[in-house]
Design an enzyme around this catalytic site. Structure first.
Site, PDB file in Angstrom:
ATOM      1  N   ASP A   7      55.007  71.208  53.633  1.00  0.00           N
ATOM      2  CA  ASP A   7      53.578  71.479  53.483  1.00  0.00           C
ATOM      3  C   ASP A   7      53.333  71.533  51.985  1.00  0.00           C
ATOM      4  O   ASP A   7      53.712  72.507  51.322  1.00  0.00           O
ATOM      5  CB  ASP A   7      53.217  72.801  54.155  1.00  0.00           C
ATOM      6  CG  ASP A   7      51.733  73.102  54.074  1.00  0.00           C
ATOM      7  OD1 ASP A   7      50.925  72.148  54.087  1.00  0.00           O
ATOM      8  OD2 ASP A   7      51.373  74.293  53.999  1.00  0.00           O
ATOM      9  N   GLU A  67      52.791  66.516  55.073  1.00  0.00           N
ATOM     10  CA  GLU A  67      51.400  66.479  55.503  1.00  0.00           C
ATOM     11  C   GLU A  67      50.575  65.690  54.494  1.00  0.00           C
ATOM     12  O   GLU A  67      50.734  65.855  53.282  1.00  0.00           O
ATOM     13  CB  GLU A  67      50.846  67.895  55.642  1.00  0.00           C
ATOM     14  CG  GLU A  67      49.469  67.914  56.288  1.00  0.00           C
ATOM     15  CD  GLU A  67      49.035  69.318  56.647  1.00  0.00           C
ATOM     16  OE1 GLU A  67      48.839  69.574  57.843  1.00  0.00           O
ATOM     17  OE2 GLU A  67      48.894  70.143  55.727  1.00  0.00           O
ATOM     18  N   ASP A 140      52.540  78.767  55.135  1.00  0.00           N
ATOM     19  CA  ASP A 140      52.974  77.474  54.584  1.00  0.00           C
ATOM     20  C   ASP A 140      54.299  77.038  55.209  1.00  0.00           C
ATOM     21  O   ASP A 140      54.505  75.855  55.481  1.00  0.00           O
ATOM     22  CB  ASP A 140      53.110  77.552  53.058  1.00  0.00           C
ATOM     23  CG  ASP A 140      51.797  77.902  52.397  1.00  0.00           C
ATOM     24  OD1 ASP A 140      50.892  77.056  52.388  1.00  0.00           O
ATOM     25  OD2 ASP A 140      51.678  79.043  51.905  1.00  0.00           O
TER      26      ASP A 140
END
Length: 173
Positions: A7, A67, A140
């Site tokens: 992330d 991501e 996260d």
């Protein structure tokens, strides 16, 4: 196969490492990389780069899932995250780790079955899918695990023809 889910960010970068065998995900490690707020952006990016290279060398993942950048309101934060994401992608490229990218909607769909799921639903399903005693924290790190799960499902899917069907294997010439 070992998958490293990321992330991206600059202040906090979530990571999750999964061992995937026959569509079974086994959690190896998860956590965050953090950089001090008072440092100049260039110093923070150097630290992200060094920490990512260490993470990649420690776990030697076969593939990395990241991501895709998504921001709606705060463009300044989005630009900083884009810088961090670039450093993360560069670290993987330097070490020869293939990178696969997923949108937030793809991650939600893969983990919960619904692309519009809220954060809590994703975190609860991540906990269940990885047989964890509690919801992974911080957020996260939980997001990074969800990204890794998303990739594990895509990577082991029978619909993934790149992995399942090798035309050279069937060439009769």
């Amino acid at each position: 196969m070992i998958i490293l889910g990321i992330d991206p960010g600059v202040a906090t970068i979530g990571f999750g490492v999964l061992q995937v065998e026959r569509q079974k995900n086994t959690l190896l490690r998860y956590g965050v990389i953090t950089t001090p707020a008072g440092l100049p952006l260039s110093s923070r990016l150097l630290q992200v780069s060094n920490d990512m290279e260490e993470l990649l060398q420690t776990f030697m993942p076969d593939e990395m899932a990241v991501e895709e950048l998504f921001f709606t309101k705060n463009i300044t934060t989005g630009i900083a995250v884009a810088h961090g994401r670039g450093v993360i992608l560069l670290a993987a490229e330097k070490l020869g780790v293939p990178v696969f990218e997923y949108t937030p909607m793809q991650v939600k769909q893969a983990v919960t079955g619904y692309g519009g799921a809220d954060k809590k639903q994703v975190m609860l399903m991540t906990q269940r899918l990885l047989h964890m005693k509690s919801i992974p924290r911080p957020d996260d790190a939980a997001d990074a695990l969800a990204i890794a799960i998303c990739h594990s499902r895509a990577a082991t899917s029978l619909l993934n023809t790149e992995r399942v069907f090798n035309p050279a294997k069937y060439d009769t010439r």
